[in-house]
Design a protein around this motif. Structure first.
Motif, PDB file in Angstrom:
ATOM      1  N   SER A 130       5.853   1.407  -8.163  1.00 54.29           N
ATOM      2  CA  SER A 130       4.158   1.920  -8.287  1.00 54.29           C
ATOM      3  C   SER A 130       3.971   2.073  -6.628  1.00 54.29           C
ATOM      4  O   SER A 130       3.374   3.227  -6.891  1.00 54.29           O
ATOM      5  CB  SER A 130       3.066   0.406  -8.939  1.00 54.29           C
ATOM      6  N   ALA A 131       4.383   1.378  -6.112  1.00 56.38           N
ATOM      7  CA  ALA A 131       4.202   1.233  -4.364  1.00 56.38           C
ATOM      8  C   ALA A 131       4.418   2.790  -3.876  1.00 56.38           C
ATOM      9  O   ALA A 131       4.516   3.601  -3.298  1.00 56.38           O
ATOM     10  CB  ALA A 131       4.431  -0.260  -4.029  1.00 56.38           C
ATOM     11  N   LEU A 132       6.381   3.416  -4.848  1.00 52.82           N
ATOM     12  CA  LEU A 132       6.615   3.750  -3.477  1.00 52.82           C
ATOM     13  C   LEU A 132       6.198   5.817  -4.044  1.00 52.82           C
ATOM     14  O   LEU A 132       6.272   6.018  -3.406  1.00 52.82           O
ATOM     15  CB  LEU A 132       8.249   3.872  -4.231  1.00 52.82           C
ATOM     16  N   THR A 133       5.105   5.403  -5.492  1.00 57.22           N
ATOM     17  CA  THR A 133       5.011   6.839  -6.285  1.00 57.22           C
ATOM     18  C   THR A 133       3.443   7.137  -5.242  1.00 57.22           C
ATOM     19  O   THR A 133       3.282   7.869  -4.932  1.00 57.22           O
ATOM     20  CB  THR A 133       4.273   6.470  -7.672  1.00 57.22           C
ATOM     21  N   MET A 134       2.914   5.768  -5.130  1.00 57.39           N
ATOM     22  CA  MET A 134       1.670   6.313  -4.359  1.00 57.39           C
ATOM     23  C   MET A 134       1.537   6.750  -3.087  1.00 57.39           C
ATOM     24  O   MET A 134       1.165   7.524  -2.499  1.00 57.39           O
ATOM     25  CB  MET A 134       1.175   4.669  -4.365  1.00 57.39           C
ATOM     26  N   GLN A 135       3.026   6.010  -1.983  1.00 54.92           N
ATOM     27  CA  GLN A 135       4.015   6.068  -0.733  1.00 54.92           C
ATOM     28  C   GLN A 135       4.186   8.369  -1.001  1.00 54.92           C
ATOM     29  O   GLN A 135       3.514   8.321  -0.188  1.00 54.92           O
ATOM     30  CB  GLN A 135       4.724   5.344  -0.044  1.00 54.92           C
ATOM     31  N   LEU A 136       4.831   8.655  -2.005  1.00 54.17           N
ATOM     32  CA  LEU A 136       4.924   9.671  -2.129  1.00 54.17           C
ATOM     33  C   LEU A 136       4.223  10.613  -2.146  1.00 54.17           C
ATOM     34  O   LEU A 136       4.026  11.785  -2.143  1.00 54.17           O
ATOM     35  CB  LEU A 136       6.197   9.876  -3.432  1.00 54.17           C
ATOM     36  N   ILE A 137       3.192  10.635  -3.809  1.00 60.23           N
ATOM     37  CA  ILE A 137       1.764  11.310  -3.506  1.00 60.23           C
ATOM     38  C   ILE A 137       0.784  11.486  -2.332  1.00 60.23           C
ATOM     39  O   ILE A 137       0.823  12.354  -1.503  1.00 60.23           O
ATOM     40  CB  ILE A 137       1.389  10.541  -4.811  1.00 60.23           C
ATOM     41  N   ASN A 138       1.182  10.082  -1.833  1.00 64.46           N
ATOM     42  CA  ASN A 138       0.380   9.952  -0.783  1.00 64.46           C
ATOM     43  C   ASN A 138      -1.445  11.403  -0.478  1.00 64.46           C
ATOM     44  O   ASN A 138      -1.004  11.767   0.439  1.00 64.46           O
ATOM     45  CB  ASN A 138       1.055  10.160   0.338  1.00 64.46           C
ATOM     46  N   SER A 139      -1.462  11.103  -1.530  1.00 64.03           N
ATOM     47  CA  SER A 139      -2.966  12.074  -1.748  1.00 64.03           C
ATOM     48  C   SER A 139      -4.275  11.349  -0.962  1.00 64.03           C
ATOM     49  O   SER A 139      -4.512  10.767  -0.729  1.00 64.03           O
ATOM     50  CB  SER A 139      -3.254  11.878  -3.600  1.00 64.03           C
ATOM     51  N   LYS A 140      -4.465  12.390  -0.475  1.00 60.13           N
ATOM     52  CA  LYS A 140      -6.139  12.337   0.142  1.00 60.13           C
ATOM     53  C   LYS A 140      -7.027  11.321  -0.420  1.00 60.13           C
ATOM     54  O   LYS A 140      -8.305  10.942  -0.145  1.00 60.13           O
ATOM     55  CB  LYS A 140      -6.813  13.432   1.359  1.00 60.13           C
ATOM     56  N   ILE A 141      -6.947  11.610  -1.631  1.00 57.07           N
ATOM     57  CA  ILE A 141      -8.398  11.485  -2.787  1.00 57.07           C
ATOM     58  C   ILE A 141      -7.166   9.492  -3.421  1.00 57.07           C
ATOM     59  O   ILE A 141      -6.214  10.036  -3.721  1.00 57.07           O
ATOM     60  CB  ILE A 141      -8.045  12.331  -4.025  1.00 57.07           C
ATOM     61  N   MET A 142      -7.940   8.677  -3.003  1.00 55.26           N
ATOM     62  CA  MET A 142      -7.321   7.067  -3.080  1.00 55.26           C
ATOM     63  C   MET A 142      -7.264   7.223  -4.631  1.00 55.26           C
ATOM     64  O   MET A 142      -6.483   7.191  -4.966  1.00 55.26           O
ATOM     65  CB  MET A 142      -7.897   5.933  -2.322  1.00 55.26           C
ATOM     66  N   ALA A 143      -7.661   7.857  -5.540  1.00 54.75           N
ATOM     67  CA  ALA A 143      -7.808   7.899  -6.922  1.00 54.75           C
ATOM     68  C   ALA A 143      -6.706   8.178  -7.590  1.00 54.75           C
ATOM     69  O   ALA A 143      -5.337   7.470  -8.183  1.00 54.75           O
ATOM     70  CB  ALA A 143      -8.569   8.151  -7.449  1.00 54.75           C
ATOM     71  N   ILE A 144      -5.936   9.451  -6.917  1.00 55.12           N
ATOM     72  CA  ILE A 144      -5.227  10.029  -7.453  1.00 55.12           C
ATOM     73  C   ILE A 144      -3.918   9.129  -7.431  1.00 55.12           C
ATOM     74  O   ILE A 144      -3.278   8.820  -8.635  1.00 55.12           O
ATOM     75  CB  ILE A 144      -5.177  11.259  -6.806  1.00 55.12           C
ATOM     76  N   ASN A 145      -3.587   8.163  -5.910  1.00 52.14           N
ATOM     77  CA  ASN A 145      -2.833   7.934  -6.020  1.00 52.14           C
ATOM     78  C   ASN A 145      -3.094   6.763  -6.651  1.00 52.14           C
ATOM     79  O   ASN A 145      -1.606   5.865  -7.264  1.00 52.14           O
ATOM     80  CB  ASN A 145      -2.816   7.437  -4.432  1.00 52.14           C
ATOM     81  N   ILE A 146      -3.689   5.601  -7.528  1.00 54.52           N
ATOM     82  CA  ILE A 146      -3.367   4.714  -7.816  1.00 54.52           C
ATOM     83  C   ILE A 146      -2.946   4.869  -9.521  1.00 54.52           C
ATOM     84  O   ILE A 146      -3.055   3.974  -9.900  1.00 54.52           O
ATOM     85  CB  ILE A 146      -4.359   3.787  -7.565  1.00 54.52           C
ATOM     86  N   VAL A 147      -3.847   5.581  -9.742  1.00 54.46           N
ATOM     87  CA  VAL A 147      -3.545   6.832 -10.770  1.00 54.46           C
ATOM     88  C   VAL A 147      -2.147   6.901 -11.234  1.00 54.46           C
ATOM     89  O   VAL A 147      -1.983   6.179 -12.427  1.00 54.46           O
ATOM     90  CB  VAL A 147      -4.821   7.492 -11.619  1.00 54.46           C
ATOM     91  N   SER A 148      -1.729   7.367 -10.345  1.00 53.92           N
ATOM     92  CA  SER A 148       0.019   7.758 -10.957  1.00 53.92           C
ATOM     93  C   SER A 148       0.834   6.518 -10.314  1.00 53.92           C
ATOM     94  O   SER A 148       1.590   6.375 -11.397  1.00 53.92           O
ATOM     95  CB  SER A 148       0.257   8.522  -9.028  1.00 53.92           C
TER      96      SER A 148
END
Length: 303
Positions: A130-148
């Protein structure tokens, strides 16, 4: 003096990853339910260790991103910690052997302890993913990172559960209710001799009136290797008596001609359907598993 402060993004990442990893452990606790020695303590112990495992997986990525490589070494300590959990669980179950209706047996205890250890790895891997996915996506929209991160975590959990899912007796054998009969105080189930150790007429009468029996028939000849294993029979008997209780007497017997295994005892609750279900859901022990491809290997003759 400059002080490194963890960023808000990393704090959110850690919280989401820990929550996902802990949820993964919560979802797998129910699968271990019937193997627990006690409800509240069993849940608490495994949920706390699951939380710790999730936390270790969650902080790995932020630690790498902030070049705090020393923190990552704590992952190696997690391995030892989880092994200690397995050891403690094994010792706890062994201490309870004399207090159970029938013993689990060392083979079953070893399998349960390894299962508890593996569930903690689930939490760590899900949290890390989960943490690795959020770091790789690194979107400016935090909700996208969280859901991913959450979606990735649950996909990992699904894959891990499918990969680690073991088989049960119901997958390799048919289990049906057996008919108990007595001839001169000798006990038979479906015409198969079980024992002559009942002794008195009162014991025979009790077994005739209140006894229950199940017959396990292997689906294939090779499955006799598993069902004939004493540890596997002991595990099935334990699950049966744990489900229905044990008033008196318990016997297991195997028919050498057709590979059938008999389990019979006098239960507290006489319920044939629950008996069959308990035996069907008994896990196959690792020590009994055989690879069909290995068994069928053609050996080249030596000169």
């Amino acid at each position: 003096m400059k002080t490194d402060i963890i960023s808000t993004e990393h704090i959110i990442m850690i919280i989401v990853a820990i929550s996902t990893g802990t949820c993964a452990r919560i979802l797998t606790v129910k699968e271990d339910f019937r193997q627990y020695p006690s409800y509240p303590n069993g849940y608490l112990t495994n949920l706390v260790t699951g939380f710790v495992a999730a936390a270790l997986g969650a902080v790995a990525i932020p630690a790498l991103m902030t070049k705090n490589f020393i923190a990552v070494t704590f992952l190696t300590l997690a391995i030892q910690q989880f092994r200690d959990v397995r050891k403690a669980e094994r010792e706890s179950l062994k201490d309870l052997e004399d207090a159970e209706y029938t013993s689990r047996g060392n083979a079953y205890i070893d399998g349960i302890a390894k299962t508890f250890e593996a569930r903690n790895y689930f939490a760590l891997i899900v949290s890390f993913g989960s943490a690795l996915t959020m770091q790789l996506i690194n979107s400016k929209i935090m909700a996208i990172n969280i859901v991913s991160g959450i979606i990735t975590g649950f996909i990992l959990l699904f894959v891990l559960k499918r990969f680690s899912k073991g088989k049960t007796i119901g997958d390799i054998a048919e289990v049906e209710s057996g008919i108990i009969s007595l001839k001169n105080n000798d006990l038979y189930v479906n015409g198969i001799y079980v024992t002559n150790l009942l002794g008195s007429d009162d014991a025979s009468s009790l077994f005739q009136k209140e006894g229950i029996a199940a017959v396990i028939s292997p689906n294939e000849e090779r499955f006799r290797i598993t069902l004939d294993h004493f540890g596997q029979q002991q595990a099935a008997l334990f699950e049966a008596t744990r489900t229905l209780g044990l008033k008196r007497y318990h016997y297991t017997r195997k028919d050498f001609e057709n590979g059938k295994v008999i389990i019979t005892f006098v239960p507290i609750l006489k319920d044939a359907d629950r008996l069959i279900e308990a035996i069907k859901k008994t896990p196959l022990l690792e020590s009994t598993k055989k690879n069909k491809d290995v068994l069928s290997t053609n050996f080249v003759g030596r000169n």
